[in-house]
Design a protein around this motif. Structure first.
Motif, PDB file in Angstrom:
ATOM      1  N   ARG A  45      41.089  -2.238  34.944  1.00 52.29           N
ATOM      2  CA  ARG A  45      41.066  -3.483  35.702  1.00 52.29           C
ATOM      3  C   ARG A  45      39.801  -4.265  35.409  1.00 52.29           C
ATOM      4  N   LYS A  46      39.870  -5.541  35.682  1.00 53.42           N
ATOM      5  CA  LYS A  46      38.693  -6.394  35.576  1.00 53.42           C
ATOM      6  C   LYS A  46      38.204  -6.682  36.984  1.00 53.42           C
ATOM      7  N   GLY A  47      36.895  -6.543  37.172  1.00 51.53           N
ATOM      8  CA  GLY A  47      36.320  -6.788  38.477  1.00 51.53           C
ATOM      9  C   GLY A  47      35.265  -7.876  38.426  1.00 51.53           C
ATOM     10  N   PHE A  48      34.983  -8.447  39.572  1.00 50.23           N
ATOM     11  CA  PHE A  48      33.961  -9.483  39.713  1.00 50.23           C
ATOM     12  C   PHE A  48      33.126  -9.184  40.947  1.00 50.23           C
ATOM     13  N   ILE A  49      31.834  -9.420  40.826  1.00 49.40           N
ATOM     14  CA  ILE A  49      30.938  -9.313  41.974  1.00 49.40           C
ATOM     15  C   ILE A  49      30.123 -10.599  42.022  1.00 49.40           C
ATOM     16  N   GLY A  70      30.263  -3.728  31.010  1.00 50.69           N
ATOM     17  CA  GLY A  70      29.771  -4.834  31.819  1.00 50.69           C
ATOM     18  C   GLY A  70      28.768  -4.447  32.887  1.00 50.69           C
ATOM     19  N   LEU A  71      28.535  -3.152  33.097  1.00 52.21           N
ATOM     20  CA  LEU A  71      27.606  -2.744  34.149  1.00 52.21           C
ATOM     21  C   LEU A  71      26.401  -1.970  33.609  1.00 52.21           C
ATOM     22  N   ALA A  72      26.157  -2.081  32.315  1.00 54.64           N
ATOM     23  CA  ALA A  72      24.981  -1.421  31.742  1.00 54.64           C
ATOM     24  C   ALA A  72      23.727  -2.040  32.362  1.00 54.64           C
ATOM     25  N   THR A  83      21.335  -3.588  41.870  1.00 54.55           N
ATOM     26  CA  THR A  83      20.701  -4.376  40.813  1.00 54.55           C
ATOM     27  C   THR A  83      19.223  -3.998  40.722  1.00 54.55           C
ATOM     28  N   PRO A  84      18.665  -3.964  39.501  1.00 52.69           N
ATOM     29  CA  PRO A  84      17.256  -3.587  39.360  1.00 52.69           C
ATOM     30  C   PRO A  84      16.303  -4.604  40.000  1.00 52.69           C
ATOM     31  N   VAL A  85      16.703  -5.861  40.016  1.00 47.30           N
ATOM     32  CA  VAL A  85      15.904  -6.917  40.654  1.00 47.30           C
ATOM     33  C   VAL A  85      16.857  -7.829  41.413  1.00 47.30           C
ATOM     34  N   THR A  86      16.342  -8.512  42.389  1.00 48.13           N
ATOM     35  CA  THR A  86      17.185  -9.446  43.134  1.00 48.13           C
ATOM     36  C   THR A  86      17.535 -10.635  42.230  1.00 48.13           C
ATOM     37  N   PRO A  87      18.791 -11.088  42.252  1.00 52.58           N
ATOM     38  CA  PRO A  87      19.182 -12.224  41.418  1.00 52.58           C
ATOM     39  C   PRO A  87      18.390 -13.488  41.777  1.00 52.58           C
ATOM     40  N   ALA A  88      18.072 -14.282  40.763  1.00 55.86           N
ATOM     41  CA  ALA A  88      17.323 -15.521  40.982  1.00 55.86           C
ATOM     42  C   ALA A  88      18.197 -16.608  41.610  1.00 55.86           C
ATOM     43  N   TYR A  96      34.680  -4.390  33.479  1.00 56.82           N
ATOM     44  CA  TYR A  96      35.939  -3.661  33.385  1.00 56.82           C
ATOM     45  C   TYR A  96      35.711  -2.256  33.914  1.00 56.82           C
ATOM     46  N   TYR A  97      36.711  -1.745  34.619  1.00 54.86           N
ATOM     47  CA  TYR A  97      36.558  -0.414  35.200  1.00 54.86           C
ATOM     48  C   TYR A  97      37.902   0.308  35.249  1.00 54.86           C
ATOM     49  N   TYR A  98      37.813   1.638  35.366  1.00 54.40           N
ATOM     50  CA  TYR A  98      39.008   2.441  35.598  1.00 54.40           C
ATOM     51  C   TYR A  98      39.240   2.488  37.101  1.00 54.40           C
TER      52      TYR A  98
END
Length: 128
Positions: A45-49, A70-72, A83-88, A96-98
């Motif tokens: 499946r394709k996911g979005f966050i 997509g989540l490396a 997330t390693p840092v807060t988004p700007a 994509y995920y199983y």
């Protein structure tokens, strides 16, 4: 799901009331079979966050098993993406995920696999 319950009840020969197996019991067995099936044959499946400034933890989809791409660079604990840092700014992360199956996502030809799996487990309980 109720159509599969009827088919499983027919396979078991449990067609007359009072039923030996309750509908809830059969639904539970089919749900377990679907879960096990998904472990061996997950769907892609394709996911979005939606990333939001100031937020570093996001819930992954309920049907999430593991990511494909997509989540490396992100840490994942259970079903939480960190997330390693807060988004700007506001952005959307796609990946994509199983995923686990649902009855609706399973092809009709694979319904027989679930029914046979349930039958095998029930027969094992009887003789085992």
């Amino acid at each position: 799901m109720m159509e599969l319950v009827k088919k499983l009840r027919f396979d078991l020969g449990d067609m007359e009331e009072p039923f030996f197996y309750s509908s809830d019991d059969l639904i539970s067995r089919l749900t377990e079979a679907l879960y096990d099936y998904s472990r061996y044959r997950p769907r892609r499946r394709k996911g979005f966050i939606k990333l939001v400034p100031g937020v570093t933890e996001y819930n992954l989809p309920e049907d999430y098993q593991t990511w494909i791409e997509g989540l490396a660079g992100y840490e994942i604990l259970d079903r939480t993406l960190i997330t390693p840092v807060t988004p700007a700014g506001h952005s959307k992360l796609s990946f994509y995920y199983y995923a686990d199956h649902t009855i609706e996502s399973l092809s009709v030809r694979d319904h027989r696999i679930l029914l046979d799996y349930c039958m095998a487990k029930i027969l094992y309980e009887i003789v085992g």
